[in-house]
Design a protein around this motif. Structure first.
Motif, PDB file in Angstrom:
ATOM      1  N   GLY A   1      48.438  24.166   5.421  1.00  0.00           N
ATOM      2  CA  GLY A   1      48.937  23.567   4.197  1.00  0.00           C
ATOM      3  C   GLY A   1      48.872  24.551   3.032  1.00  0.00           C
ATOM      4  N   LEU A   2      49.813  24.407   2.095  1.00  0.00           N
ATOM      5  CA  LEU A   2      49.936  25.306   0.949  1.00  0.00           C
ATOM      6  C   LEU A   2      49.873  24.473  -0.324  1.00  0.00           C
ATOM      7  N   VAL A   3      48.832  24.687  -1.120  1.00  0.00           N
ATOM      8  CA  VAL A   3      48.557  23.813  -2.265  1.00  0.00           C
ATOM      9  C   VAL A   3      48.432  24.656  -3.536  1.00  0.00           C
ATOM     10  N   PRO A   4      49.528  24.855  -4.253  1.00  0.00           N
ATOM     11  CA  PRO A   4      49.449  25.593  -5.511  1.00  0.00           C
ATOM     12  C   PRO A   4      48.881  24.735  -6.627  1.00  0.00           C
ATOM     13  N   THR A   5      48.279  25.402  -7.605  1.00  0.00           N
ATOM     14  CA  THR A   5      47.798  24.735  -8.809  1.00  0.00           C
ATOM     15  C   THR A   5      48.940  24.580  -9.806  1.00  0.00           C
ATOM     16  N   VAL A   6      49.024  23.412 -10.422  1.00  0.00           N
ATOM     17  CA  VAL A   6      50.003  23.141 -11.469  1.00  0.00           C
ATOM     18  C   VAL A   6      49.244  22.680 -12.709  1.00  0.00           C
ATOM     19  N   VAL A   7      49.402  23.384 -13.819  1.00  0.00           N
ATOM     20  CA  VAL A   7      48.775  22.980 -15.071  1.00  0.00           C
ATOM     21  C   VAL A   7      49.699  21.977 -15.747  1.00  0.00           C
ATOM     22  N   VAL A   8      49.229  20.752 -15.908  1.00  0.00           N
ATOM     23  CA  VAL A   8      50.102  19.668 -16.358  1.00  0.00           C
ATOM     24  C   VAL A   8      50.133  19.513 -17.874  1.00  0.00           C
TER      25      VAL A   8
ATOM     26  N   ALA B   1      53.277  21.000   2.017  1.00  0.00           N
ATOM     27  CA  ALA B   1      53.001  21.243   0.600  1.00  0.00           C
ATOM     28  C   ALA B   1      52.009  20.248   0.036  1.00  0.00           C
ATOM     29  N   GLY B   2      51.278  20.714  -0.924  1.00  0.00           N
ATOM     30  CA  GLY B   2      50.443  19.873  -1.759  1.00  0.00           C
ATOM     31  C   GLY B   2      50.469  20.431  -3.160  1.00  0.00           C
ATOM     32  N   VAL B   3      49.694  19.841  -4.042  1.00  0.00           N
ATOM     33  CA  VAL B   3      49.596  20.337  -5.407  1.00  0.00           C
ATOM     34  C   VAL B   3      48.198  20.041  -5.933  1.00  0.00           C
ATOM     35  N   ARG B   4      47.645  20.994  -6.672  1.00  0.00           N
ATOM     36  CA  ARG B   4      46.372  20.770  -7.362  1.00  0.00           C
ATOM     37  C   ARG B   4      46.661  20.633  -8.842  1.00  0.00           C
ATOM     38  N   VAL B   5      46.375  19.473  -9.373  1.00  0.00           N
ATOM     39  CA  VAL B   5      46.661  19.156 -10.767  1.00  0.00           C
ATOM     40  C   VAL B   5      45.504  19.635 -11.643  1.00  0.00           C
ATOM     41  N   GLN B   6      45.846  20.320 -12.724  1.00  0.00           N
ATOM     42  CA  GLN B   6      44.818  20.867 -13.607  1.00  0.00           C
ATOM     43  C   GLN B   6      45.240  20.662 -15.065  1.00  0.00           C
ATOM     44  N   ILE B   7      44.266  20.409 -15.942  1.00  0.00           N
ATOM     45  CA  ILE B   7      44.531  20.332 -17.385  1.00  0.00           C
ATOM     46  C   ILE B   7      44.057  21.614 -18.056  1.00  0.00           C
ATOM     47  N   THR B   8      44.438  21.817 -19.299  1.00  0.00           N
ATOM     48  CA  THR B   8      43.870  22.889 -20.101  1.00  0.00           C
ATOM     49  C   THR B   8      43.546  22.356 -21.487  1.00  0.00           C
ATOM     50  N   ALA B   9      42.376  22.726 -21.988  1.00  0.00           N
ATOM     51  CA  ALA B   9      41.957  22.344 -23.340  1.00  0.00           C
ATOM     52  C   ALA B   9      41.798  23.572 -24.224  1.00  0.00           C
TER      53      ALA B   9
END
Length: 403
Positions: A100-107, A130-138
């Motif tokens: 599986g391939l799971v890129p990070t996406v900054v939402v 496919a997958g996705v890793r959801v990430q926030i930024t502050a």
């Protein structure tokens, strides 16, 4: 939750730069000159696939890496800069068959429509891996790249106003994932006709407006990309405390958590399961993976010495948001099985030095787990959802149309 035996655990590997230790690029095996080439990432993923790893994650961000959680730094001796995670995964997909391939996406600051079609495209290219890793930024400096909004400065997670700011960002992330999932469902599975005799390529009645109206987004839909092979690519998120636990409970298929011992792991599992029930998802499968940074050598003294040497090169004692394990593959197998008994279904391992610790995972840890009957001997499914024992969900709009 999973079709694999209860004693089996899942393994993922987190790929970032030359490794998770800030001085990792100084090791002879690090290959820093190759860092921005496709071949570098292809080699890493190929090694992970040889080890039968469930999936790899690719880190990403909206600004250069920093030793400070909320501000840029001025370090010039550590890896800075990244390739786009989704594009990297898409480049690697045709070179792999099972993993599986799971890129990070900054939402934060980005649009769900764009990322929905990017990850759907990755799922098509990879035939359902496919997958996705959801990430926030502050980080205020990253908000300045976009100029659409400001983010209040946070001096620490417990500083005044930090909780409200983070809660708002994670609420936005939950809406983001909701929109993305709806866009993936906006094409029914059989919307494409491709009928040469009639000339019809698509059935417009099977493309649906999602009509999402929320506090953060207003999205009409449908997507421009047909429904992904998995229906819903796997959604994951890293969580360290109650606010992000709620995001995992509301919207994720996998939550990465950071327990420091078995009691802590049980407490985390209990809290997330409670949040999952409160979100109305108690009956839905949700994997919880423990995150660990790993320094692996055949001799525990060698592992400790290597970690000390890297700390000396960095100029400080390395700590991380996740626990650090320093020891042998046999000792790590003991720890993983102990933590597995608390309700964690798998682990995402962060190699301290990719060129050294990734091969120790695939060539030493995996065989040890296999010997104990705790890990697979072959890939059992062709999709990432299949590897994780997750069914392909029915499209919500197709079900509504036939109701």
């Amino acid at each position: 939750m999973s079709s694999t035996p209860a004693s089996r655990l899942h393994l993922a590997v987190a790929l970032d730069g030359t490794g998770w230790h800030p001085a990792s690029r100084r090791e002879p095996v690090a290959r820093p000159r190759d860092l921005f080439t496709a071949a570098y990432w292809a080699d890493l993923v190929a090694e992970a696939e040889r080890g039968l790893i469930d999936f790899v994650t690719f880190e990403d961000g909206l600004g250069p890496q920093s030793s400070h959680p909320f501000d840029p730094d001025d370090r010039t001796d550590q890896v800075r800069g990244r390739l786009d995670a989704v594009l990297t995964a898409s480049r690697i997909a045709p070179l792999t068959r099972h993993i599986g391939l799971v890129p990070t996406v900054v939402v934060t600051h980005t649009e769900p429509f764009h990322h929905s079609k990017a990850v759907a495209t990755l799922d098509h290219i990879s035939s359902g891996r496919a997958g996705v890793r959801v990430q926030i930024t502050a980080r205020p400096n990253e908000a300045a790249h976009f100029g659409r909004r400001t983010v209040p400065r946070i001096d620490g997670y417990d500083s005044p106003g930090a909780r409200d700011t983070l809660a708002d960002l994670f609420d936005e992330a939950a809406d983001y994932v909701d929109v993305v999932r709806r866009l993936w469902d906006s094409w029914e599975d059989d919307a494409e006709i491709r009928d040469g005799a009639t000339g019809r390529f698509v059935d417009r009645d099977k493309l649906h407006h999602i009509g999402f109206e929320g506090r953060h987004f207003s999205v009409k839909g449908p997507s421009v990309t047909p429904r992904p092979p998995q229906g819903q690519p796997v959604v994951s998120a890293l969580a360290h405390a109650t606010i992000p636990y709620r995001l995992v409970a509301r919207q994720a298929d996998i939550g990465y958590v950071t327990p420091y011992d078995t009691d802590h792991a049980r407490a985390i599992v209990t809290e997330i399961r409670s949040e999952q029930q409160a979100a109305g998802r108690a009956a839905e499968p949700l994997h919880l993976f423990g995150d660990l940074v790993v320094f692996l050598d055949d001799d525990p003294a060698a592992a400790r010495a290597r970690r000390d040497r890297l700390d000396a090169l960095a100029g400080y004692t390395y700590t991380a948001d996740a626990p650090l394990f320093t020891g042998t593959p046999h000792e790590l197998a003991d720890l993983l099985q102990e933590l597995h008994s608390t309700g964690l279904s798998g682990f995402r391992l962060r190699p301290a030095v990719l060129g050294h610790d990734l091969p120790r995972i695939t060539q030493a840890l995996v065989p040890e787990l296999q010997r104990r009957g705790a890990f697979r001997h072959a890939y059992e499914a062709s999709t990432l959802r299949g590897l994780l024992g997750l069914e392909c969900p029915a499209g919500r709009y197709a079900a509504a149309a036939t109701a």
